[in-house]
Scaffold this active site. Structure first.
Site, mmCIF file in Angstrom:
data_model
loop_
_atom_site.group_PDB
_atom_site.id
_atom_site.type_symbol
_atom_site.label_atom_id
_atom_site.label_comp_id
_atom_site.label_asym_id
_atom_site.label_seq_id
_atom_site.Cartn_x
_atom_site.Cartn_y
_atom_site.Cartn_z
ATOM 1 N N LYS A 227 86.849 -18.033 14.232
ATOM 2 C CA LYS A 227 87.885 -18.701 15.023
ATOM 3 C C LYS A 227 88.246 -20.043 14.394
ATOM 4 O O LYS A 227 89.408 -20.403 14.257
ATOM 5 C CB LYS A 227 87.416 -18.921 16.469
ATOM 6 C CG LYS A 227 87.259 -17.650 17.271
ATOM 7 C CD LYS A 227 88.603 -16.990 17.502
ATOM 8 C CE LYS A 227 88.460 -15.615 18.105
ATOM 9 N NZ LYS A 227 89.685 -14.814 18.027
ATOM 10 N N TYR B 2 81.026 -15.272 14.625
ATOM 11 C CA TYR B 2 82.217 -15.093 15.472
ATOM 12 C C TYR B 2 82.960 -16.431 15.616
ATOM 13 O O TYR B 2 84.158 -16.538 15.357
ATOM 14 C CB TYR B 2 81.828 -14.548 16.863
ATOM 15 C CG TYR B 2 82.908 -14.775 17.886
ATOM 16 C CD1 TYR B 2 84.086 -14.024 17.843
ATOM 17 C CD2 TYR B 2 82.790 -15.759 18.869
ATOM 18 C CE1 TYR B 2 85.108 -14.253 18.762
ATOM 19 C CE2 TYR B 2 83.800 -15.988 19.787
ATOM 20 C CZ TYR B 2 84.963 -15.240 19.729
ATOM 21 O OH TYR B 2 85.970 -15.482 20.633
ATOM 22 N N SER C 120 89.080 -20.355 20.703
ATOM 23 C CA SER C 120 88.026 -20.416 21.715
ATOM 24 C C SER C 120 87.449 -21.817 21.803
ATOM 25 O O SER C 120 87.430 -22.559 20.802
ATOM 26 C CB SER C 120 86.922 -19.443 21.288
ATOM 27 O OG SER C 120 85.762 -19.657 22.046
#
Ligand code: NAD
Ligand code: UD1
Length: 338
Positions: free
Chosen positions: A153, A149, A124
């Site tokens: 990643k 989150y 992302s």
């Protein structure tokens, strides 16, 4: 090539099945349906006119994953499976670290045990943090992620890069997605968030369809042309096609490769609201609210590397993104539930 899609019942995965099929690949989908339903896979199967092998399993289940690799001749894995709600990750960090990291460890181990060494990973733009340079190129340094989150990643990018470094037979493609919106033109599949949407476009479509009274615009005092946040929205079908192009990198034995997948254009929150209203002829009432914690002013990419090396570029503009998001929402006011 036969491709295993983990999390393939989800928003991006379901659209990617269609692009893979168009390019002549076959797929196998594994998903635990924690944030999706099998109906999406059923509808994709209708769209492509073929059955889709679907295994309901958790990627953290080592025996289930081993059996998939033993049952199918998988050439590469596209690893979408993961939890993705930023706010929820702040409230439930352990669940996010546990799911996203363990799923990847179990998957990569099963791949290694079965001699499958090609993986495309859903990363992302969040890994850039508050970007040092705009537009963002892949050589921009990674930044501080403000939530668990985003940290999963960033960590998983490191893990997969190290796996590739330790064994150069691996081909690892890290795809850094910008802001996927839109839906397949059939209006049969699309984004189906649980509860109150966190992201802008599903919130807009739910306001437009009458499920919510108005959009809250999170801040109009950023250093941007109209004061609202600027992002690089990309049509989910373009994003899906980017995965097919990434497979070419794998076929060329790319080793480790990183690509931004975005359009290179930045649109503000109010630009998106206005485009949505104009294209679809519906009103989206909004009011200005305080800034959302952790948000940045501007984030858009330079997608030149993907164009130069993969021959991929986004085809759809903001109008098509708004049109297709609305087409999905108005035909499925309650998502897959009715
Ligand atoms: P999604 O939630 O629609 O799809 C993810 C899928 O993974 C869901 O179907 C869920 O049921 C499944 N899943 C989660 N944990 C699993 C597990 N342990 N085992 C099996 N299945 C599991 O999300 P999406 O928008 O399609 O995103 C796909 C990937 O792309 C995710 O990794 C996400 O973090 C990443 N990503 C998404 C965006 C975005 O804006 N949508 C942006 C950047 C990156
Ligand atoms: C969010 C995630 C990011 C993830 C990205 C792509 C946060 C803090 N970040 O980023 O980690 O990689 O999605 O999935 O959630 N907005 C409103 N009102 C709303 C919703 C959003 O004004 O109800 C604004 C935001 O302030 C932002 C823009 O719309 O300026 C886009 O927001 P969103 O869709 O949540 O995406 P990102 O913030 O880019």
């Amino acid at each position: 090539m036969q491709i295993l899609l983990t999390g393939g019942a989800g928003y991006i995965g379901s659209h990617t099945i269609i692009e893979l099929d168009k390019a002549g690949h076959s797929v196998v989908v594994v998903d635990n349906l924690s944030n999706s339903c099998e109906e999406s896979v059923r509808r994709v199967s209708e769209i492509i006119g073929k059955p889709i092998p679907f295994i309901k399993a958790d990627v953290r289940d080592a025996a289930a994953m081993d059996s998939i690799f033993k049952s199918y001749k998988i050439g590469a894995v596209i690893h979408f499976a993961g939890l993705k709600a930023v706010g929820e990750s702040v409230a439930k960090p352990l669940e996010y670290y546990e799911n996203n990291l363990n799923a990847t460890f179990v998957l990569v181990n099963a791949m290694r045990n079965n001699g499958v060494k090609n993986i495309i990973f859903s990363s992302s733009a969040t890994v850039y943090g508050n970007p040092a340079v705009i537009p963002i190129t892949e050589s921009c340094p990674k930044g501080e992620c403000t939530n668990p989150y985003g940290k999963t990643k960033s960590m998983l990018e490191e893990v997969l890069s190290d796996v590739q470094k330790a064994d150069p037979e691996w081909n690892v493609v890290l795809l850094r997605y910008f802001n996927p919106i839109g839906a397949h033109q059939s209006g049969r599949i699309g984004e189906n968030p649980n509860g109150i949407p966190n992201n802008l476009m599903p919130y807009i479509t739910q306001v437009a369809v009458g499920r919510r009274p108005e959009l809250g615009v999170f801040g109009n005092d950023y250093d941007t042309p109209d004061g609202t946040g600027v992002r690089d929205y990309i049509h989910v079908c373009d994003l899906a096609a980017g995965h097919v192009s990434a497979l070419q990198a794998i076929e060329r034995k790319c080793g480790l490769a990183i690509y931004n997948l975005g359009t290179g254009h930045g649109y503000s929150v109010l630009d998106v609201v206005k485009a949505f209203e104009k294209v679809n002829g519906v009103k989206v009432p909004y009011s200005i609210k305080p800034r959302r914690a952790g948000d940045i002013a501007t984030c858009y990419c330079n997608p030149a590397k993907a164009k130069a090396e993969l021959g991929w570029e986004a085809k759809f503009g903001i109008e098509e993104m708004c049109r297709d998001s609305w087409n999905w929402q108005k035909n499925n006011p309650k998502g897959y539930e009715g």
